[in-house]
Structure formats: C-alpha cells, structure tokens
Design an enzyme around this catalytic site. Structure first.
Site, PDB file in Angstrom:
ATOM      1  N   GLY B  54       0.754  -1.180   0.231  1.00 41.24           N
ATOM      2  CA  GLY B  54      -0.171  -0.019   0.167  1.00 41.24           C
ATOM      3  C   GLY B  54       0.759   1.179  -0.036  1.00 41.24           C
ATOM      4  N   SER B  55       0.299   2.285  -0.705  1.00 43.15           N
ATOM      5  CA  SER B  55       1.161   3.597  -0.548  1.00 43.15           C
ATOM      6  C   SER B  55       0.776   4.249   1.137  1.00 43.15           C
ATOM      7  CB  SER B  55       0.412   4.562  -1.474  1.00 43.15           C
ATOM      8  OG  SER B  55       0.666   4.070  -2.613  1.00 43.15           O
ATOM      9  N   GLY B  56       1.493   5.170   1.447  1.00 44.06           N
ATOM     10  CA  GLY B  56       1.411   5.680   2.897  1.00 44.06           C
ATOM     11  C   GLY B  56       2.479   5.345   3.741  1.00 44.06           C
ATOM     12  N   HIS B  57       3.548   4.446   3.109  1.00 43.49           N
ATOM     13  CA  HIS B  57       4.433   3.749   3.935  1.00 43.49           C
ATOM     14  C   HIS B  57       5.934   4.618   3.372  1.00 43.49           C
ATOM     15  CE1 HIS B  57       1.821   1.071   5.641  1.00 43.49           C
ATOM     16  NE2 HIS B  57       1.655   0.471   4.456  1.00 43.49           N
ATOM     17  N   LYS B 105       5.514  -8.461   1.968  1.00 40.38           N
ATOM     18  CA  LYS B 105       5.277  -8.199   3.542  1.00 40.38           C
ATOM     19  C   LYS B 105       3.967  -9.262   3.856  1.00 40.38           C
ATOM     20  CE  LYS B 105       4.850  -3.820   3.528  1.00 40.38           C
ATOM     21  NZ  LYS B 105       4.687  -3.486   2.116  1.00 40.38           N
ATOM     22  N   ASP B 110      -1.626  -8.443   0.651  1.00 40.18           N
ATOM     23  CA  ASP B 110      -0.353  -8.486  -0.210  1.00 40.18           C
ATOM     24  C   ASP B 110       0.023  -9.991  -0.699  1.00 40.18           C
ATOM     25  OD1 ASP B 110      -0.239  -5.996   1.296  1.00 40.18           O
ATOM     26  OD2 ASP B 110       1.759  -5.747   0.893  1.00 40.18           O
ATOM     27  N   HIS B 219      -0.217   0.076   9.546  1.00 39.27           N
ATOM     28  CA  HIS B 219      -1.557   0.352   8.720  1.00 39.27           C
ATOM     29  C   HIS B 219      -2.619   1.062   9.573  1.00 39.27           C
ATOM     30  CE1 HIS B 219       0.359  -3.001   6.265  1.00 39.27           C
ATOM     31  NE2 HIS B 219       0.021  -2.146   5.006  1.00 39.27           N
TER      32      HIS B 219
END
Lengths: 205, 333
Positions: B54-57, B105, B110, B219
């Site tokens: 996911g984006s945001g990391h 991960k 995922d 998350h």
C-alpha cells in the site's frame, strides 16, 4: 420474478450492488477501521464502479462473471480484491455453457464461487470472514425450491451470517492481530458479502 | 483532516508524478497500471528485485528503487495492496533474463495479490521467486492469526538483497539470502498517535492523550495492547525486550540496529530511543556494527517508532555496505 437468471438480470445485480456498496461505504470502512485498516468501503466502491463501467453486454453469464472477476482483481486491491475476484472467476467457470441459470444451477454456481474464496483465502467458516456470510447462503440457496425463494433465503442467511460474526474472534486477515479484541465488531467482508446477495435479491425482484 | 493533498482519490497518482519529476535520473514511473522502475531497467543478466504494498509507507517501497536496491516497486492505494496486473506488468518490465524476486510483506492482501501475479508471470515464462517477510514480534500467536507481519525488516532485506543481486548472485541465491535476513531480524513498534487515511478522512483508531498502542502495525491497525505513556528509555526497554528474547540474540552476535519513525516522530526523538536501545543491546553482549535511523517505513503521519535488530553474517554485512543509489538511501555510489 423470473425463474431464471440471465445476463440482463445479472447486469442489474451488479448495478444494484454498486449502489448498495456506495451507500454503505462509510459503514463498511468504519467496520474495517474497528478491526482492520479502514479501506474496505473505498476499495469495493472503486471495484464495483469499474465493473459497471467495463461490463458492456456479455454474451452469457459465464462471460459476465469472468469480466466481473478480472475487473475486481485488477481494481480492488487488499485481500478483498483477489477474494471477490476469485469468487466471480470461479462462478464463471461453473456457469460455462449456460445461457441462463435456474435455481439448481444458480446454487451450484454460487457454491463454486464461495469455494473459490475459501481456496484463495485458505479459510474456514467460523474464522470471522466473508465465508461466514456466504457458506450459510449457499446452504439456503441449495435448500430452496424456486429461484425467488433461493435468492431471498440466501440474502437473509448471509445477513444473519454477517451478524453472527460480531462475537467471533478473527483468525484470518489483519483483524486476527487483534486477538480477543476483534470480538464485538461485525466482519467487514462478511458484511459486504451480505450486501452483494441482498443486491441480487433486490435486482431480481 | 488537514493534509497537503488536492483530492483523496488523486493522492497516489500525484505523489508518483512528483517522484517522477524529482528523480528523473533514478526512476521511471508508469501509470495505469502504476509502477516504478529504476531508470535503467531491465538490467540484463541481473536478478531483478520487486516489492510493493500500500501507499502511505513512503519512502518504502518506491524510494528504494535504484542501483543496489529494488528494480521495481508497485504502490497500491493508501494502505491497500497493489493488484496482480500492476505486479505482473512491473515483473515483466524489470526481468533482465535472470528472474525476478518478489519481496512481500506478510499481510493477507499483499500475499494474495502477489501470489496471483506470480502465477500469471510464470504462465508468461518469467522466473519468479517470492519471499515473505514476517519480522514483527508483536504478533505472538501465529496459529490463530495470519502470522507475523512484515515491518522494518523489509527495508533491510531489500537493501541487502539489492546488493547481492548487483554482485551477480543468481535468483535462488538471492532468495535464500532474503529468507536468511528474514530469519535473523526481529522488529517491534509503538504508536503515540493514530494516522488518517486520506479517503477515510478520520483517524483509523483513537488514543487518549496519555495512551500509546504497543505492538502497532504499519497500517494504523491497533496493536496487541494499549498502555499508559512512558518515558523514552522505558519504551526503548519495552521494545527491545521482546526483540532480544525472540531470536534469541546471544552475547557475541554482531547486529544492525534500525530505529524507524512511523512518520510523525522527529529524528531528535529517534536518537534518544537509539541511545537507549544500543545501550540495552550492549548490556546483552550484542555488538551493534551498523545502524539506520530515520523515517524509512512509515504509517502516514503516525507518531511512533519501530525498532528492528538484524543479526548480521559476513555476507549480509558486505551487501549492506555495498553501494546504493536510490531516492531514500544512498551511499558508496
């Protein structure tokens, strides 16, 4: 209501599913935020908008299900993308060669789809997942004598199955990390699965 | 919600466009499906490394694309795994004939999306191996859960395996090294504040002013327990204790200590944590020979930190030190 599911009815199902999911997006995301990461509503809205944009006029139910499955796999992400995607892809395989689905055929197509989710997710009923809504829905569809009865009973069984996930402790997916703290909230996947079957019952009515 | 965004639905694409503009010499960015590759991909004869999530990391994973680290990164929507079509397209784009390693991960979404993509890639004749990273000791009971999560150890695995691929190791050897890194790294995190996913518009959970979430994931998903706020040294102790016990780390081990910001915690606090964590490691007889301190695997604007401790062998040390030229990590190049 007709005794047969055909492409126009199935297409209106997906339209109704898109509407119901969009209307409940915040609720689904709140459920997911409680025990997961809060993206379930937005992910499904994106997926079912894309499904309706891509659907066109498929030749038969098998082609329709395949398009839905591949579109969901390509647009939803998260765990629900491959899971719902696998469900529709497997439904497409089970519906191959059938221009319409009667009550018995529909029950078996649904069963094949639900089995697709179980295989992809390696999950069993009772683990606080979509299967807790969908497994009783398959049983209800198989027990019904007519298509309207099957669709109504499957939707009701899924609704009750989703509610029954409230006290469950999650053993799959991100919610499982909460352990006992996952109890007390409905599973978002079971809730969206129940919405899908409610949409079908409404679309066919 | 105050965020420097234009519209929640445009966050990923606009950030990718920004990366393309900022790092044209390092990265190539594709849209629809979205993926990032190093500018010189595919590199002939080299094992390609691909990760995603996911984006945001950020900077994980796109910021780690470049010489000596990843060949490609597939960003999903914020906190949502990428989809198989993205992963497949990226896999084909970076395959230089020596195969592609997927570093995944351990999150259900995922894993499922990467599994589907690997099946599709193999159908098209690309050699793919996948290694799942699950270094988070916060998850104690893997029998009744989806298993331990992949957290800080992912960054270390990507760097070390990137060095190995650049040195010419084959796909099986790079995959084996990746499994070795995963087997020797342990991580634990704590959140001081929650974070807000742009399209959700509100925090994913709530924490009282005096509360922290111990064992948090990346998350915004709650951790194992909620406890009262403590001083930095006490928090460092609480994070290090389960890490040291889990491997278990032994006196005489050489290790890399990685103190990570979850996004909102400043470097000055990370160094306070690092100071105590290194002291604890030393008291345990563990020699810290390498370090990494900074925001490398984040959870949007969440305040908090995660600690990762990797027991190093000679190969890992050599490939950690090897040159790397990416937007977020750069040395020796």
């Amino acid at each position: 209501m007709s005794e047969l599911l055909d492409v126009p009815v199935l297409s209106s199902w997906l339209k109704r599913a898109d509407e119901l999911i969009a209307a409940r997006q915040a609720y689904l995301s709140d459920l997911d935020a409680a025990i997961g990461d809060g993206d379930h509503g937005a992910n499904l809205v994106r997926g079912f908008h894309a499904v309706n944009a891509k659907l066109g006029t498929p030749a038969d139910p098998a082609a329709l299900f395949k398009t839905v499955g591949m579109t969901l796999i390509g647009t939803v992400g998260g765990a629900s993308g491959p899971l719902y995607g696998s469900m529709f892809v497997e439904m497409g395989k089970a519906a191959a060669g059938k221009p319409t689905l009667d009550v018995a055929a529909w029950a078996e197509v649904l069963a094949a789809g639900v089995n697709g989710i179980a295989m992809r997710g390696k999950a069993l009923p009772g683990e606080k997942t979509m299967l807790d809504a969908l497994t009783p829905a398959v049983a209800a569809a198989r027990a019904a004598a007519t298509l309207p009865a099957a669709l109504g009973a499957a939707a009701e069984a899924a609704r009750q199955g989703a509610e029954a996930t409230v006290p469950m402790v999650a053993r799959k997916g991100r919610a499982s990390y909460l352990g006992e703290r996952s109890a007390g909230h409905a599973d978002p996947g079971a809730t969206s699965a129940a919405l899908l079957l409610a949409a079908l019952a409404e679309a066919a009515a | 919600m105050k965020k420097l965004i234009n519209a929640p639905e445009n966050v990923v694409e606009e950030a990718l466009a920004g990366m393309a503009a900022a790092h044209p010499h390092l990265l190539k960015i594709q849209f629809d499906p979205n993926f990032i590759t190093r500018a010189d991909a595919p590199v002939r004869g080299k094992v390609a490394l691909l990760s995603g999530g996911g984006s945001g990391h950020e900077p994980m994973h796109g910021g780690f694309v470049g010489h000596g680290m990843l060949d490609a990164a597939c960003p999903g929507a914020v906190f949502t795994s990428p989809t198989p079509d993205q992963i497949l397209a990226a896999t084909k784009a970076v395959d230089g004939g020596a195969g592609v390693l997927h570093i995944v991960k351990n999150y259900t979404g995922d894993v499922l999306n990467f599994e589907m993509a690997a099946d599709l890639a193999k159908d098209e004749g690309v050699r793919v191996e996948a290694v799942i990273i699950d270094d988070d000791v916060a998850v104690q009971d893997s029998l009744y859960t989806a298993g331990r999560r992949g957290v800080g150890g992912t960054v270390l695995a990507e760097k070390i395996c990137g060095g190995a691929a650049e040195a010419g190791l084959d796909l099986a050897a790079v995959a084996e090294l990746c499994r070795g890194v995963n087997a020797n790294v342990r991580s634990m995190g704590v959140a001081l504040t929650p974070c807000t996913v742009p399209h959700a518009g509100k925090p994913s959970f709530t924490l009282g002013d005096d509360e922290i979430e111990f064992g948090v994931g990346i998350h915004g998903e709650p951790g194992r327990k909620r406890i009262k706020m403590e001083q930095a040294d006490k928090i460092a102790e609480m994070l290090m204790e389960p890490i040291l016990a889990d491997l278990p780390f032994k006196s005489g081990d050489k290790a890399l200590l990685f103190v990570n910001s979850l996004g909102g915690t400043p470097l000055v606090e990370l160094y306070i944590i690092y100071r105590k964590a290194a002291e604890i490691a030393k008291a345990h007889g563990v020699e810290i020979v390498r370090s990494l301190v900074g925001p490398y695997i984040t959870s949007l604007e969440m305040a908090g930190t995660s600690l990762s401790l990797l027991k190093l062998d000679e190969d890992m040390l050599r490939f950690w030190d090897a040159p790397v030229v990416t937007p977020a990590l750069r040395w020796g190049g």
